[in-house]
Motif scaffolding. Structure first.
Motif, PDB file in Angstrom:
ATOM      1  N   MET A 136      44.214  21.842  44.627  1.00  0.00           N
ATOM      2  CA  MET A 136      44.766  23.101  44.176  1.00  0.00           C
ATOM      3  C   MET A 136      45.668  23.665  45.270  1.00  0.00           C
ATOM      4  SD  MET A 136      42.799  26.628  43.134  1.00  0.00           S
ATOM      5  CE  MET A 136      42.486  26.085  41.468  1.00  0.00           C
ATOM      6  N   LYS A 137      46.858  24.079  44.889  1.00  0.00           N
ATOM      7  CA  LYS A 137      47.787  24.693  45.825  1.00  0.00           C
ATOM      8  C   LYS A 137      47.334  26.113  46.124  1.00  0.00           C
ATOM      9  CE  LYS A 137      51.720  22.073  44.178  1.00  0.00           C
ATOM     10  NZ  LYS A 137      53.016  22.157  43.514  1.00  0.00           N
ATOM     11  N   ALA A 138      47.615  26.574  47.337  1.00  0.00           N
ATOM     12  CA  ALA A 138      47.206  27.916  47.753  1.00  0.00           C
ATOM     13  C   ALA A 138      47.710  28.982  46.786  1.00  0.00           C
ATOM     14  CB  ALA A 138      47.691  28.209  49.167  1.00  0.00           C
ATOM     15  N   GLY A 139      48.932  28.836  46.293  1.00  0.00           N
ATOM     16  CA  GLY A 139      49.504  29.812  45.373  1.00  0.00           C
ATOM     17  C   GLY A 139      48.804  29.868  44.032  1.00  0.00           C
ATOM     18  N   GLU A 140      48.074  28.799  43.688  1.00  0.00           N
ATOM     19  CA  GLU A 140      47.349  28.747  42.419  1.00  0.00           C
ATOM     20  C   GLU A 140      45.916  29.245  42.554  1.00  0.00           C
ATOM     21  OE1 GLU A 140      47.619  24.605  41.563  1.00  0.00           O
ATOM     22  OE2 GLU A 140      49.729  24.703  41.013  1.00  0.00           O
ATOM     23  N   ASN A 141      45.458  29.421  43.776  1.00  0.00           N
ATOM     24  CA  ASN A 141      44.075  29.808  44.018  1.00  0.00           C
ATOM     25  C   ASN A 141      43.897  31.298  43.712  1.00  0.00           C
ATOM     26  OD1 ASN A 141      41.516  30.423  45.205  1.00  0.00           O
ATOM     27  ND2 ASN A 141      41.720  28.635  46.534  1.00  0.00           N
ATOM     28  N   PRO A 142      43.004  31.641  42.762  1.00  0.00           N
ATOM     29  CA  PRO A 142      42.833  33.057  42.415  1.00  0.00           C
ATOM     30  C   PRO A 142      42.265  33.906  43.549  1.00  0.00           C
ATOM     31  CG  PRO A 142      41.140  31.734  41.371  1.00  0.00           C
ATOM     32  CD  PRO A 142      42.117  30.773  42.010  1.00  0.00           C
ATOM     33  N   PHE A 143      41.744  33.250  44.597  1.00  0.00           N
ATOM     34  CA  PHE A 143      41.155  33.990  45.712  1.00  0.00           C
ATOM     35  C   PHE A 143      42.097  34.100  46.910  1.00  0.00           C
ATOM     36  CE2 PHE A 143      37.638  32.215  43.279  1.00  0.00           C
ATOM     37  CZ  PHE A 143      36.968  33.382  42.961  1.00  0.00           C
ATOM     38  N   ALA A 144      43.385  33.751  46.701  1.00  0.00           N
ATOM     39  CA  ALA A 144      44.367  33.891  47.772  1.00  0.00           C
ATOM     40  C   ALA A 144      44.409  35.368  48.192  1.00  0.00           C
ATOM     41  CB  ALA A 144      45.735  33.426  47.305  1.00  0.00           C
ATOM     42  N   PRO A 145      44.375  35.639  49.511  1.00  0.00           N
ATOM     43  CA  PRO A 145      44.299  37.029  49.984  1.00  0.00           C
ATOM     44  C   PRO A 145      45.348  37.969  49.398  1.00  0.00           C
ATOM     45  CG  PRO A 145      43.880  35.528  51.786  1.00  0.00           C
ATOM     46  CD  PRO A 145      44.305  34.679  50.614  1.00  0.00           C
ATOM     47  N   GLY A 146      46.598  37.536  49.307  1.00  0.00           N
ATOM     48  CA  GLY A 146      47.643  38.399  48.752  1.00  0.00           C
ATOM     49  C   GLY A 146      47.384  38.729  47.290  1.00  0.00           C
ATOM     50  N   ARG A 147      46.910  37.748  46.546  1.00  0.00           N
ATOM     51  CA  ARG A 147      46.592  37.969  45.129  1.00  0.00           C
ATOM     52  C   ARG A 147      45.422  38.939  44.997  1.00  0.00           C
ATOM     53  NH1 ARG A 147      43.625  36.039  40.789  1.00  0.00           N
ATOM     54  NH2 ARG A 147      44.824  35.928  38.852  1.00  0.00           N
ATOM     55  N   LEU A 148      44.398  38.759  45.823  1.00  0.00           N
ATOM     56  CA  LEU A 148      43.249  39.668  45.785  1.00  0.00           C
ATOM     57  C   LEU A 148      43.699  41.103  46.051  1.00  0.00           C
ATOM     58  CD1 LEU A 148      40.554  37.621  47.714  1.00  0.00           C
ATOM     59  CD2 LEU A 148      40.586  38.125  45.273  1.00  0.00           C
ATOM     60  N   GLU A 149      44.578  41.268  47.025  1.00  0.00           N
ATOM     61  CA  GLU A 149      45.081  42.599  47.374  1.00  0.00           C
ATOM     62  C   GLU A 149      45.784  43.234  46.177  1.00  0.00           C
ATOM     63  OE1 GLU A 149      46.095  45.976  49.559  1.00  0.00           O
ATOM     64  OE2 GLU A 149      44.833  44.350  50.254  1.00  0.00           O
ATOM     65  N   ARG A 150      46.621  42.449  45.499  1.00  0.00           N
ATOM     66  CA  ARG A 150      47.358  42.982  44.346  1.00  0.00           C
ATOM     67  C   ARG A 150      46.436  43.312  43.182  1.00  0.00           C
ATOM     68  NH1 ARG A 150      50.429  38.733  45.595  1.00  0.00           N
ATOM     69  NH2 ARG A 150      49.831  37.568  43.743  1.00  0.00           N
ATOM     70  N   LEU A 151      45.469  42.450  42.907  1.00  0.00           N
ATOM     71  CA  LEU A 151      44.639  42.616  41.722  1.00  0.00           C
ATOM     72  C   LEU A 151      43.448  43.544  41.895  1.00  0.00           C
ATOM     73  CD1 LEU A 151      44.534  38.999  40.257  1.00  0.00           C
ATOM     74  CD2 LEU A 151      45.894  40.953  39.499  1.00  0.00           C
ATOM     75  N   LEU A 152      42.867  43.554  43.071  1.00  0.00           N
ATOM     76  CA  LEU A 152      41.639  44.313  43.226  1.00  0.00           C
ATOM     77  C   LEU A 152      41.846  45.718  43.750  1.00  0.00           C
ATOM     78  CD1 LEU A 152      39.113  41.632  44.487  1.00  0.00           C
ATOM     79  CD2 LEU A 152      39.531  42.445  42.166  1.00  0.00           C
ATOM     80  N   GLY A 153      42.598  45.873  44.817  1.00  0.00           N
ATOM     81  CA  GLY A 153      42.753  47.211  45.371  1.00  0.00           C
ATOM     82  C   GLY A 153      41.398  47.872  45.555  1.00  0.00           C
ATOM     83  N   PHE A 154      41.317  49.145  45.221  1.00  0.00           N
ATOM     84  CA  PHE A 154      40.044  49.863  45.311  1.00  0.00           C
ATOM     85  C   PHE A 154      39.833  50.620  44.017  1.00  0.00           C
ATOM     86  CE2 PHE A 154      37.506  53.642  46.149  1.00  0.00           C
ATOM     87  CZ  PHE A 154      36.370  53.056  46.670  1.00  0.00           C
ATOM     88  N   ASP A 155      38.672  50.452  43.422  1.00  0.00           N
ATOM     89  CA  ASP A 155      38.310  51.146  42.188  1.00  0.00           C
ATOM     90  C   ASP A 155      37.181  52.115  42.519  1.00  0.00           C
ATOM     91  OD1 ASP A 155      37.456  52.023  39.726  1.00  0.00           O
ATOM     92  OD2 ASP A 155      37.232  50.016  38.867  1.00  0.00           O
ATOM     93  N   PRO A 156      37.468  53.415  42.599  1.00  0.00           N
ATOM     94  CA  PRO A 156      36.419  54.372  42.967  1.00  0.00           C
ATOM     95  C   PRO A 156      35.234  54.371  42.013  1.00  0.00           C
ATOM     96  CG  PRO A 156      38.472  55.512  42.410  1.00  0.00           C
ATOM     97  CD  PRO A 156      38.755  54.056  42.366  1.00  0.00           C
ATOM     98  N   ALA A 157      35.454  53.984  40.769  1.00  0.00           N
ATOM     99  CA  ALA A 157      34.343  53.946  39.808  1.00  0.00           C
ATOM    100  C   ALA A 157      33.262  52.971  40.258  1.00  0.00           C
ATOM    101  CB  ALA A 157      34.853  53.578  38.416  1.00  0.00           C
ATOM    102  N   LEU A 158      33.646  51.875  40.909  1.00  0.00           N
ATOM    103  CA  LEU A 158      32.651  50.910  41.392  1.00  0.00           C
ATOM    104  C   LEU A 158      31.813  51.473  42.529  1.00  0.00           C
ATOM    105  CD1 LEU A 158      34.662  47.559  41.276  1.00  0.00           C
ATOM    106  CD2 LEU A 158      32.946  48.400  39.657  1.00  0.00           C
ATOM    107  N   ALA A 159      32.312  52.534  43.162  1.00  0.00           N
ATOM    108  CA  ALA A 159      31.556  53.206  44.226  1.00  0.00           C
ATOM    109  C   ALA A 159      30.869  54.457  43.681  1.00  0.00           C
ATOM    110  CB  ALA A 159      32.490  53.571  45.379  1.00  0.00           C
ATOM    111  N   GLY A 160      30.898  54.621  42.360  1.00  0.00           N
ATOM    112  CA  GLY A 160      30.225  55.748  41.735  1.00  0.00           C
ATOM    113  C   GLY A 160      30.936  57.071  41.899  1.00  0.00           C
TER     114      GLY A 160
END
Length: 190
Positions: free
Chosen positions: A1-25
């Motif tokens: 698997m190429k790094a760009g295809e890996n869903p856990f690539a750090p840049g991709r995680l940053e774009r997709l996850l960010g911070f969701d305050p609801a998960l912190a209640g």
């Protein structure tokens, strides 16, 4: 698997996850209201990989021209560029990531300079001399929700042993995602 295809690539995680305050209640409105009640000076606390930096980055994106500085084990001192940024940043909001990494003298200098800021949010492992805004704690349930958000097509592969991986990474979500990244890349995971 190429790094760009890996869903856990750090840049991709940053774009997709960010911070969701609801998960912190909580919500952004509740965080901001508590922050104002604390005199617009507070710390976001929690263990490594709990989401402190993600919260800080997301909050800074919600503001106009904030001052944002990052410190870590390799960067423990204010440099001249930081000092200029702080001197020019009077009246703006300051977001200081890893404030507890700073050496004592630099930490005192930052704290003194912060009097000119419109407000400040720092991230630390413990509140210290800053009032605690929120303490973030990652859980296996949070990891499972984030896994579905970032890697739906691979979630089945990780779901069965996600809790074991979470414990092995000591609850550090950043390390958990790096382990998943290595797993998908075919690297040996301890």
């Amino acid at each position: 698997m190429k790094a760009g295809e890996n869903p856990f690539a750090p840049g991709r995680l940053e774009r997709l996850l960010g911070f969701d305050p609801a998960l912190a209640g909580t919500s952004w409105e509740a965080l901001e209201e508590k922050w104002r009640a604390l005199g617009c000076r507070a710390a976001v606390t929690g263990h490594r990989g709990a989401g402190k930096s993600a919260l800080l980055r997301a909050w800074a994106k919600r503001c106009d021209s904030p001052v944002v500085l990052h410190f870590n084990e390799q960067r423990r001192r204010l440099n001249e560029a930081d000092r200029r940024e702080l001197a020019e940043g009077g009246g703006r909001l300051w977001f200081i990531d890893g404030e507890d990494y700073l050496h004592g003298r630099d930490r005192r200098e930052l704290r003194h300079a912060a009097n000119a800021a419109a407000g400040i949010v720092v991230t630390r492992y413990r509140a210290g001399s800053w009032p605690e805004l929120i303490r973030l704690t990652a859980t296996p349930a949070t990891a499972a929700i984030l896994l579905e958000r970032v890697a739906t097509s691979h979630a089945d592969r990780f779901r069965a042993d996600l809790e074991q991986r979470f414990r092995r990474c000591s609850g550090n979500l950043r390390d958990l995602w790096l382990e998943c990244y290595d797993d998908l890349a075919g690297r040996k995971v301890l």
